[in-house]
Write an enzyme that holds these catalytic residues in place. Structure first.
Site, short mmCIF file in Angstrom:
data_model
loop_
_atom_site.label_atom_id
_atom_site.label_comp_id
_atom_site.label_asym_id
_atom_site.label_seq_id
_atom_site.Cartn_x
_atom_site.Cartn_y
_atom_site.Cartn_z
N GLU A 249 0.81 -1.23 0.00
CA GLU A 249 0.00 0.00 0.00
C GLU A 249 0.84 1.27 0.00
O GLU A 249 0.78 2.06 0.96
CB GLU A 249 -0.96 0.00 1.20
CG GLU A 249 -1.90 -1.19 1.22
CD GLU A 249 -2.88 -1.17 2.40
OE1 GLU A 249 -2.77 -0.28 3.26
OE2 GLU A 249 -3.75 -2.05 2.45
N GLU B 267 -5.35 -8.59 0.73
CA GLU B 267 -5.98 -8.26 2.01
C GLU B 267 -7.46 -8.02 1.78
O GLU B 267 -7.84 -7.32 0.82
CB GLU B 267 -5.41 -6.98 2.64
CG GLU B 267 -4.07 -7.13 3.30
CD GLU B 267 -3.58 -5.84 3.94
OE1 GLU B 267 -4.42 -4.99 4.36
OE2 GLU B 267 -2.36 -5.66 3.99
O1 IFM Z 1 -4.05 -3.14 9.18
C1 IFM Z 1 -4.01 -2.64 7.90
C2 IFM Z 1 -2.86 -3.23 7.12
O2 IFM Z 1 -1.64 -3.02 7.74
C3 IFM Z 1 -2.79 -2.59 5.75
N1 IFM Z 1 -4.06 -2.66 5.08
C4 IFM Z 1 -5.23 -2.24 5.80
C5 IFM Z 1 -5.29 -2.93 7.15
C6 IFM Z 1 -6.55 -2.48 7.91
O3 IFM Z 1 -6.53 -1.10 8.10
#
Ligand code: IFM
Length: 447
Positions: A156, A352
């Site tokens: 990210e 994710e």
């Molecule tokens: O916890 C985070 C993760 O580190 C990166 N993506 C989003 C998740 C939830 O906010």
């Protein structure tokens, strides 16, 4: 292939162990008011000390893949220079433990814990940081490359650049306005250089990048333009650079650093184009762009994180998770379908997806019931199945996250885990979602 994920600073703790140096998150968390509950990652889930417990949980969870991140400050405490071999030992034990259990290790090299000395030298605003990422990546590859095939460089980078250097709500907590676009470019450059260097050493390495992409909807009259701008910063900046080696024309008009030859050197965009062999997609929620001040910002949806944007606000609809994020599985389907049309030969992985919900009371038998999380995961997994059935090359779905952990600026107040971690004892208590996911993962593996 179903998997689950964590990130180093969010779960490991032991931030002083075995020669680890300070990271920007240690520094930021110590700033009064930076973290909702005043906490930090110094203990977190204790995963550094309790590796065997985590491996046992992973085995029980039935997943075929585990996505974790490696802490740069453990491997190169100064951000450059000599490798701290003791810092790599933990990851070697983790990788070996996964391989022994038939679980594919999927490390991410950089999930936000930049060594503090690199930030002191300018952090991601400094082009040098991009070059240092390659040295670090090669040091990790040197130790683990014979057992790891699937790599992600960055997690990210939008968050690193814009929450870190524009909104200032993530480490290093700077508010550089348009300057944050230089950070975005250096992150992409760092990814491209590191990926190329790994591939040069290892023709088998499958190196990708993980982006937090989403669908952006205008919501109300006059919001078409602001929504297009948000889409440019959140999605097109990254995807256009990686796929075409260009930055979006509408963004270039505003984001001066992206058209500054002192930042974007000749050859940079050519290096970035095609540098990802696969694309990791982190999806949680759609974005609805509304007229200014119709609502307060949901976490991570702050207009300051889109420097140069016209006045706007975000208006997430219901239902929402504890993060204030709208639940919309169709957004994941549309996003993956759109990416698959945009870059048909680029394999996708949902790296994710998950939800924060308030802790459910523990039942008499000690179990934790979290039906909302089960429903969220089920609906999003179904969306992935639909898009795969329609022909998209989506190779994995990875639930965020294995353990309740340090949720950045939210501290320990937001819980995304399939497993509760009891404060103090750090005892792991699998929730209903863990058991449901384990069955689902085993069924998927049998297909
Ligand atoms: O916890 C985070 C993760 O580190 C990166 N993506 C989003 C998740 C939830 O906010």
């Amino acid at each position: 292939m179903l998997g689950t994920a964590t990130a180093s600073y969010q779960v490991e703790g032991s931030t002083d162990a075995d020669g680890r140096g300070p990271s920007i998150w240690d520094t930021f968390a110590a700033r009064p008011g930076a973290i909702a509950d005043g906490s930090d990652g110094s203990v977190a889930c204790g995963s550094y000390l309790h590796l065997d417990q985590d491996l046992a949980l992973l085995e029980q969870s039935g997943v075929g893949l585990y996505r974790f991140s490696i802490a740069w400050p453990r491997v190169m405490p100064d951000g450059h220079g000599p490798v701290n071999s003791a810092g790599l030992d933990y990851y070697e034990r983790l990788v070996d433990g996964l391989v022994q259990r038939g679980i594919t290790p999927a490390p991410t090299l950089y999930h936000w814990d930049l060594p503090q000395p690199l930030e002191d030298a300018g952090g991601w605003l400094n082009r040098e940081t991009a070059l240092r990422l390659t040295d670090y990546a090669l040091a990790v590859h040197d130790r683990l490359g014979d057992r790891v095939r699937l790599w992600a460089t960055l997690n990210e980078p939008w968050c690193s650049a814009f929450l870190g250097y524009a909104a200032g709500v993530h480490a290093p907590g700077r508010r550089e306005g348009l300057g944050a676009y230089a950070a975005a470019h250096h992150l992409l450059l760092g990814h491209a250089l590191a990926a190329a260097a790994i591939r040069e050493h290892d023709a088998e390495a499958d190196v990708g990048i993980v982006l937090n992409l989403t669908v952006v909807h205008p919501d109300g009259p006059g919001t078409q333009g602001p929504a297009a701008f948000v889409d440019a910063v959140q999605n097109r900046l990254w995807v256009d650079a990686l796929v075409d080696g260009t930055y979006p024309a509408d963004l270039l008009e505003v984001a001066a650093p992206l058209r500054d030859p002192g930042v974007v050197h000749p050859g940079d965009l050519e290096a970035i184009r095609g540098s990802a062999c696969w694309l990791g997609v982190n999806y949680y929620t759609p974005m609805r762009v509304a007229a200014p001040t119709q609502t307060g910002p949901a976490v991570g949806q702050d207009a300051a994180a889109f420097p140069g944007a016209p006045a706007l606000s975000f208006r997430p609809r219901k239902p929402r998770t504890e993060m204030g994020w709208e639940v919309d599985p169709s957004g994941l389907e549309d996003l993956l379908a759109g990416l698959s049309r945009r870059a048909p030969s680029l394999p996708l992985r949902v790296t994710e997806n998950g939800a924060a919900y308030a802790d459910q009371a523990r039942a008499a038998d000690g179990s934790v019931d979290d039906p909302d999380r089960v429903a969220y995961l089920k609906a999003h997994l179904a969306a992935v199945q639909r898009v795969r059935a329609a022909g998209a090359d989506v190779r994995a779905y990875i639930a965020w996250t294995l353990l309740d952990n340090f949720e950045w600026a939210e501290g320990y107040t937001k819980k995304f885990g399939l497993v509760e971690v009891e404060p103090g004892t750090l005892r792991r208590i699998p929730k209903r979602s863990f058991h449901w996911y384990a069955e689902t993962a085993r069924a998927a593996a049998r297909q």
